[in-house]
Design an enzyme around this catalytic site. Sequence first.
Site, PDB file in Angstrom:
ATOM      1  N   MET A 269       0.834  -1.201   0.000  1.00 54.20           N
ATOM      2  CA  MET A 269       0.000   0.000   0.000  1.00 54.20           C
ATOM      3  C   MET A 269       0.866   1.249   0.000  1.00 54.20           C
ATOM      4  O   MET A 269       1.792   1.376   0.799  1.00 54.20           O
ATOM      5  CB  MET A 269      -0.935  -0.041   1.220  1.00 54.20           C
ATOM      6  CG  MET A 269      -1.837   1.173   1.359  1.00 54.20           C
ATOM      7  SD  MET A 269      -3.011   1.300  -0.022  1.00 54.20           S
ATOM      8  CE  MET A 269      -3.120   3.080  -0.147  1.00 54.20           C
ATOM      9  N   GLU A 304       4.694   0.736  -5.840  1.00 58.26           N
ATOM     10  CA  GLU A 304       4.242   1.594  -4.726  1.00 58.26           C
ATOM     11  C   GLU A 304       5.002   2.918  -4.745  1.00 58.26           C
ATOM     12  O   GLU A 304       4.432   3.970  -4.483  1.00 58.26           O
ATOM     13  CB  GLU A 304       4.412   0.895  -3.381  1.00 58.26           C
ATOM     14  CG  GLU A 304       3.734  -0.478  -3.272  1.00 58.26           C
ATOM     15  CD  GLU A 304       2.277  -0.510  -3.707  1.00 58.26           C
ATOM     16  OE1 GLU A 304       1.571   0.507  -3.576  1.00 58.26           O
ATOM     17  OE2 GLU A 304       1.844  -1.576  -4.213  1.00 58.26           O
ATOM     18  N   HIS A 307       3.580   5.280  -7.311  1.00 56.56           N
ATOM     19  CA  HIS A 307       2.314   5.886  -6.900  1.00 56.56           C
ATOM     20  C   HIS A 307       2.519   7.271  -6.273  1.00 56.56           C
ATOM     21  O   HIS A 307       1.578   8.061  -6.227  1.00 56.56           O
ATOM     22  CB  HIS A 307       1.613   5.009  -5.862  1.00 56.56           C
ATOM     23  CG  HIS A 307       0.624   4.034  -6.438  1.00 56.56           C
ATOM     24  ND1 HIS A 307      -0.289   4.380  -7.395  1.00 56.56           N
ATOM     25  CD2 HIS A 307       0.382   2.725  -6.145  1.00 56.56           C
ATOM     26  CE1 HIS A 307      -1.052   3.313  -7.681  1.00 56.56           C
ATOM     27  NE2 HIS A 307      -0.663   2.296  -6.946  1.00 56.56           N
TER      28      HIS A 307
HETATM   29  N1  B3K Z   1      -3.512   0.722  -3.819  1.00 55.75           N
HETATM   30  C1  B3K Z   1      -3.267  -0.518  -3.131  1.00 55.75           C
HETATM   31  C2  B3K Z   1      -4.394  -1.479  -3.208  1.00 55.75           C
HETATM   32  C3  B3K Z   1      -5.469  -1.246  -2.206  1.00 55.75           C
HETATM   33  C4  B3K Z   1      -6.423  -2.414  -2.255  1.00 55.75           C
HETATM   34  C5  B3K Z   1      -7.571  -2.242  -1.332  1.00 55.75           C
HETATM   35  N2  B3K Z   1      -8.389  -3.424  -1.310  1.00 55.75           N
HETATM   36  C6  B3K Z   1      -2.033  -1.170  -3.618  1.00 55.75           C
HETATM   37  C7  B3K Z   1      -1.620  -0.842  -4.986  1.00 55.75           C
HETATM   38  O1  B3K Z   1      -2.312  -1.036  -5.964  1.00 55.75           O
HETATM   39  O2  B3K Z   1      -0.547  -0.346  -5.138  1.00 55.75           O
HETATM   40 ZN    ZN Z   2      -1.286   0.357  -7.191  1.00 59.75          ZN
END
Ligand code: B3K
Ligand code: ZN
Length: 895
Positions: A269, A304, A307
Amino acid sequence: MTSTQTVKYLRDYAAPAHLVPKTELLFDIISETEVRITATLHIEPQHGATELELHGDAKLHRIALNGETLPESRYTLDKDSETLTLHDMPAEPFVLTVETEVNPAANKSFNGLYASGGNLYTQCEPEGFRRITFHPDRPDVMGVFTTEIRADKAAFPVLLSNGNQIRSGSLHDNPNRHFAVWHDPFAKPTYLFALVAGDLAVRRDTFKTRSGRDVAIAFYTRAEDADKTAFAIESLKNAMKWDEERFGLEYDLDIFMVVAVGDFNMGAMENKGLNIFNTKYVLADERTATDPDFEGVESVIGHEYFHNWTGNRVTCRDWFQLSLKEGLTVFRDQEFSGDRASRAVRRIENVKMLRQHQFAEDAGPMAHPVRPASYVEMNNFYTMTVYEKGAEVVRMYHTFLGEEGFQRGMKLYFERHDGQAVTCDDFRAAMADANGADFDQFALWYSQAGTPVLDVSDSLQSEGSLHTYTLHVKQSLPDTPDMPAADKRPMMMPLAVALLDENGEKIPFALSGSLHTETVLTVNQAEQTYELQLARPVQSVTPSLLRGFSAPVHLHFDYTDAQLAHLLAHDDDPFARWEAGQTLYRRAIAANEAALENGTDLPEHAALAEALRRILNDQSIDPAFKALLLQVPAESELWDGRTRIDPVRTAAAREALHEALAGSLHGELLAAALNAREAENADKRGKQISIYGYNPQDAAQRSLQYTAFALLHRFDDSAIMAQVFEHYDEIARKNMTHEWGILTAVNHNESPRRNELLVRFAAKFDDQALVMDKYFMLIASSRRSDTLAQVQAALTHPRFDIANPNKVRALIGTFARNVPHFHAADGSGYRFVADKIREINAFNPQIAAGLARSFNLMQRVEPQRQALMRQELQALADMPDLSKDVREIVEKILG
Ligand code: B3K
Ligand code: ZN
């Protein structure tokens, strides 16, 4: 069916009535069973709104407006929708204080604030923040967070949250307790909030950005895992550098933290400045991780990190836009991995995954567009479609615009939207406007579900010195549960093509005035024709189509087997070359399946074996690519476009092909395995065992070695077993890739020796949770006749824990993908998985819903199995306390 599900629709989107530009949080950690939270929300009403809607389901102690406690008459709490409505609020900015309490130790959903091994962790995406306190909790409400954490020094020595730590020290009233205050200067949505508190070891490093700033890097793990983060830290530094070089994007805070936790619902995450990771994607050393595990760490660490710009700096307006950040960030992590090493192999692996899982999703009851139009539980929409098809959609912009044009689009996207919560249309507009391109029709990729089909045919005409090659492309879209095909419009997509002559050379051709050896055609109509003027006369043309898998579609062209063998031998596009082999495999398995159905003799597949023999003998082919060429399509790909499927027969037909090929090619396979071993060992003689670490070159040799080895086991299993038994320890000592390679190859062997090996393996790694996951995967993926019994026995293994998502995925999730056993004709596989869904539903709805997807094929299997599956799903649907997560999936499958 009793369905009282609340459906949320994209078309109902309304801008927020209240903004919360500033949030102050105080976490008073009394113990792992009691945490008190005081949230101070600085609220700005929009357009004079006086009714404030917050979301939450934590135990509510007190609400105060500008410091004054509000009487209960001023608000209504609706438990079902977890909505707190406050009446008669000021129309001018005000401060709301909310006091709540949670019990992290009792939270086994791993959503919100939860305890794991005595430490506390959060997971807030998409709607976990409301399990902690009350807030609008929607991604378009962004704010600056300051977080203070107070806790016992001995039990929770490490206190972390987003941003930079601005203060810390002992608490005056109790010297055994301490505090830390974290401030994140970047406005963010609640889903990116994170907190970690506990007893953790840290490994530090630094990264100097290209503008010369020093960024502190800190990786937190349990003390016993601290020696396994070196590879992840290197991967992070590579990712930081790559994002600067390829996208011009630099990290923005002074510190980047990663925390590893063994109880986690997904991979990782991207919380701002404080990523939380499943241990599986951080911890890796050669004794416990395989080469693909190392590659997984590198790619998820990259994902990650990326992101931070595509997701955090520019985020989603609402959850329907999830692919805005996920599709784009998957594209970015795929490019990162491809630039690191073996681009062609990585691309094919991604395509394989897409076709096995996303195409199946698109052809089933859960089919939805890249931007879903509705959902019941958002957690159910973190799908292969949103992620992987979403990444293909981003890749198509790149294919149309080229790297430079694509980067121009990215630059404009950040210029326009940094610090905002936006939509997929905003991204598309940036790509179009930066390049003067027209992507209006391209928008259909975001709203039309189902995998498009391209039916391609050709003809060759010569008139004097004019040689015209014509490609005729017909596009169609399938029905999906949300939209009949008749309502769907033709999509715009790039179709990359080249033409091969009888010698395998590319034929130059003229198209709209210029000369090419390959080109990207724009497909944008239901039917269209492309005329290519060949630069020289040829006897025949073999088209190389959809090169690089230029669009996420099914492409049908009526190739002869000889043409496919020609492409397999000569095509210089690795995807198209591999695809030719895959088509030959699909045809061979279909022939086997027909023979099994009719009770006739199995075909010999001599021509296919011959083509593979040439591949095996060709020393110029990269070993990792060679390994891919030797792998036949998975069952789920073989079911494409079919109904009344007998899954066990498909598996048997596929297995029969493996056996036939192993029989014809065992000499070549043995030579390939030995050569690969020799190549790997060549530079290692007399050196330490740790030299068997991960690097792409050795990984390629090992991949070929064990692909060949697994086939050889099908040729002569008893000789292989004897050999493995004799050399197991010596081979296993090198690294986990070798150990895993042997174990997976012999895992289907019915002899007691296989069981003995597994027992030894489990004893050796009893204290290594991630390796024990591998042990459970071996048990659950075996074709042995006693697999269900072994899986059931494994449920009581001391290292199995049904509350741990990794263990559930390893044992039960793997079993649900074990075709002959999950689809056992007596329904025992369906019954077993349904029972586990029922059990897990009670405490972790997300993981239970993930397992429920295993029944996706229901509508397409033959009637007897369909009835058995329906019976299990109906029993689940009849449960009064079935979570909305599982119910949404089950009801969609039942139809
Ligand atoms: N954004 C999170 C995923 C969250 C999932 C929630 N059930 C990880 C990712 O895609 O990088
Ligand atoms: Zn992601």
